[in-house]
Design a protein around this motif. Structure first.
Motif, PDB file in Angstrom:
ATOM      1  N   VAL A  91       0.852  -1.169   0.000  1.00 33.88           N
ATOM      2  CA  VAL A  91       0.000   0.000   0.000  1.00 33.88           C
ATOM      3  C   VAL A  91       0.896   1.229   0.000  1.00 33.88           C
ATOM      4  CG1 VAL A  91      -1.769   1.232   1.296  1.00 33.88           C
ATOM      5  CG2 VAL A  91      -1.767  -1.255   1.260  1.00 33.88           C
ATOM      6  N   THR A  92       0.613   2.154  -0.892  1.00 31.05           N
ATOM      7  CA  THR A  92       1.445   3.344  -0.961  1.00 31.05           C
ATOM      8  C   THR A  92       1.263   4.203   0.277  1.00 31.05           C
ATOM      9  OG1 THR A  92      -0.253   4.630  -2.075  1.00 31.05           O
ATOM     10  CG2 THR A  92       1.288   3.405  -3.485  1.00 31.05           C
ATOM     11  N   ALA A  93       2.211   5.088   0.490  1.00 35.97           N
ATOM     12  CA  ALA A  93       2.192   5.939   1.675  1.00 35.97           C
ATOM     13  C   ALA A  93       0.912   6.757   1.764  1.00 35.97           C
ATOM     14  CB  ALA A  93       3.411   6.854   1.673  1.00 35.97           C
ATOM     15  N   SER A  94       0.417   7.278   0.635  1.00 39.80           N
ATOM     16  CA  SER A  94      -0.795   8.105   0.690  1.00 39.80           C
ATOM     17  C   SER A  94      -2.000   7.289   1.152  1.00 39.80           C
ATOM     18  CB  SER A  94      -1.066   8.751  -0.665  1.00 39.80           C
ATOM     19  OG  SER A  94      -1.338   7.764  -1.639  1.00 39.80           O
ATOM     20  N   ARG A  95      -2.056   6.025   0.787  1.00 45.77           N
ATOM     21  CA  ARG A  95      -3.176   5.184   1.215  1.00 45.77           C
ATOM     22  C   ARG A  95      -3.058   4.846   2.702  1.00 45.77           C
ATOM     23  NH1 ARG A  95      -2.013   3.408  -4.148  1.00 45.77           N
ATOM     24  NH2 ARG A  95      -3.767   3.936  -5.484  1.00 45.77           N
ATOM     25  N   LYS A  96      -1.838   4.643   3.182  1.00 41.25           N
ATOM     26  CA  LYS A  96      -1.648   4.394   4.605  1.00 41.25           C
ATOM     27  C   LYS A  96      -2.034   5.627   5.411  1.00 41.25           C
ATOM     28  CE  LYS A  96       1.955   0.918   4.145  1.00 41.25           C
ATOM     29  NZ  LYS A  96       3.356   0.579   4.363  1.00 41.25           N
ATOM     30  N   VAL A  97      -1.749   6.807   4.874  1.00 44.23           N
ATOM     31  CA  VAL A  97      -2.113   8.051   5.554  1.00 44.23           C
ATOM     32  C   VAL A  97      -3.624   8.159   5.660  1.00 44.23           C
ATOM     33  CG1 VAL A  97      -2.104  10.572   5.347  1.00 44.23           C
ATOM     34  CG2 VAL A  97       0.002   9.286   4.978  1.00 44.23           C
ATOM     35  N   PHE A  99      -5.832   5.738   5.792  1.00 43.80           N
ATOM     36  CA  PHE A  99      -6.242   4.790   6.830  1.00 43.80           C
ATOM     37  C   PHE A  99      -5.980   5.382   8.213  1.00 43.80           C
ATOM     38  CE2 PHE A  99      -5.041   1.267   9.680  1.00 43.80           C
ATOM     39  CZ  PHE A  99      -6.213   0.541   9.670  1.00 43.80           C
ATOM     40  N   ALA A 100      -4.792   5.947   8.395  1.00 45.97           N
ATOM     41  CA  ALA A 100      -4.437   6.542   9.685  1.00 45.97           C
ATOM     42  C   ALA A 100      -5.351   7.713  10.022  1.00 45.97           C
ATOM     43  CB  ALA A 100      -2.978   6.997   9.664  1.00 45.97           C
ATOM     44  N   LYS A 101      -5.682   8.542   9.035  1.00 44.90           N
ATOM     45  CA  LYS A 101      -6.567   9.686   9.293  1.00 44.90           C
ATOM     46  C   LYS A 101      -7.933   9.236   9.799  1.00 44.90           C
ATOM     47  CE  LYS A 101      -4.866  13.295   6.190  1.00 44.90           C
ATOM     48  NZ  LYS A 101      -5.249  14.136   5.030  1.00 44.90           N
ATOM     49  N   VAL A 102      -8.457   8.161   9.225  1.00 44.60           N
ATOM     50  CA  VAL A 102      -9.764   7.658   9.657  1.00 44.60           C
ATOM     51  C   VAL A 102      -9.697   7.248  11.124  1.00 44.60           C
ATOM     52  CG1 VAL A 102     -11.442   5.778   9.389  1.00 44.60           C
ATOM     53  CG2 VAL A 102     -10.559   6.960   7.379  1.00 44.60           C
ATOM     54  N   ALA A 105      -9.115  10.349  13.445  1.00 43.45           N
ATOM     55  CA  ALA A 105     -10.329  11.169  13.547  1.00 43.45           C
ATOM     56  C   ALA A 105     -11.320  10.504  14.494  1.00 43.45           C
ATOM     57  CB  ALA A 105     -10.950  11.382  12.170  1.00 43.45           C
ATOM     58  N   LEU A 106     -11.552   9.209  14.310  1.00 44.97           N
ATOM     59  CA  LEU A 106     -12.518   8.509  15.155  1.00 44.97           C
ATOM     60  C   LEU A 106     -12.068   8.446  16.612  1.00 44.97           C
ATOM     61  CD1 LEU A 106     -13.521   5.595  12.763  1.00 44.97           C
ATOM     62  CD2 LEU A 106     -14.889   7.619  13.348  1.00 44.97           C
ATOM     63  N   SER A 107     -10.792   8.182  16.827  1.00 48.05           N
ATOM     64  CA  SER A 107     -10.324   8.064  18.212  1.00 48.05           C
ATOM     65  C   SER A 107     -10.352   9.402  18.942  1.00 48.05           C
ATOM     66  CB  SER A 107      -8.919   7.458  18.267  1.00 48.05           C
ATOM     67  OG  SER A 107      -7.978   8.376  17.760  1.00 48.05           O
TER      68      SER A 107
END
Length: 193
Positions: A91-97, A99-102, A105-107
């Motif tokens: 998974v490219t870095a932008s896609r990992k970012v 996922f991390a943003k979601v 944001a939720l936490s």
């Protein structure tokens, strides 16, 4: 992308100098990020040092003489190895970012759906640009645009799947709705008692 292996591939059909290699690289691969001259010559020096190419001669030009390089037998072996070896899908870095943003944001109690909606709009805008490029482009440009569009389409499917799971994800990151069991199972795997 392995610039060194691509330069080997560009040298295999015929000996060339750095200017021609850079122009061909940019024509085929550098649409979003052209190769700098300094990178071409630094890469050629490493390939020469490693015995993968050799100096085939010097061509007189308008400016300084141009060194002409040829691929060596060891370079052909290395090129064959590179072409035969599949790339590890990742998974490219932008896609990992994304996922991390979601999860962040939720936490933190922020809504993730508006962020995902904005990302969806950005993806759709990029896809419109790529469609226009594909219609106006040559075969290489069309193939390049297709590659990016298929990946963007996969991202859009992931975004839709994430939106459908947002309430469950929020419960998971906050430890509710049975999420403790999932977190405890993960913790047990990492730290068996």
């Amino acid at each position: 992308m392995s610039v060194s292996r691509i330069l080997l591939g560009l040298l295999e059909p015929s000996s060339q100098h750095g200017y021609v290699l850079r122009r061909r690289y940019d024509e085929w691969f550098g649409t979003s990020r052209p190769l700098k001259s300094a990178q071409v010559y630094a890469t050629l020096n490493r390939l020469d040092r490693d015995g993968l190419i050799s100096l085939a001669g010097v061509a007189a030009g308008v400016g300084p003489d141009r060194r002409v390089y040829a691929i060596s037998e060891a370079g052909v072996v290395e090129l064959d190895r590179w072409l035969d070896e599949p790339d590890v899908p990742e998974v490219t870095a932008s896609r990992k970012v994304l996922f991390a943003k979601v999860l962040i944001a939720l936490s933190s109690g922020r809504p993730a759906e508006p962020m995902l909606d904005r990302q969806r709009q950005a993806h759709l805008a990029r896809m419109r640009e790529l469609r226009a490029q594909r219609q106006a482009g040559d075969l290489l440009g069309q193939l390049d645009a297709d590659f990016e569009m298929y990946h963007l389409d996969a991202d859009l499917k992931w975004i839709d799947g994430a939106v459908a799971r947002l309430s469950r994800l929020a419960a998971l990151v906050h430890g509710g709705d049975g999420a403790e069991n999932g977190l405890e199972k993960n913790a047990e795997k990492e730290n068996p008692r």
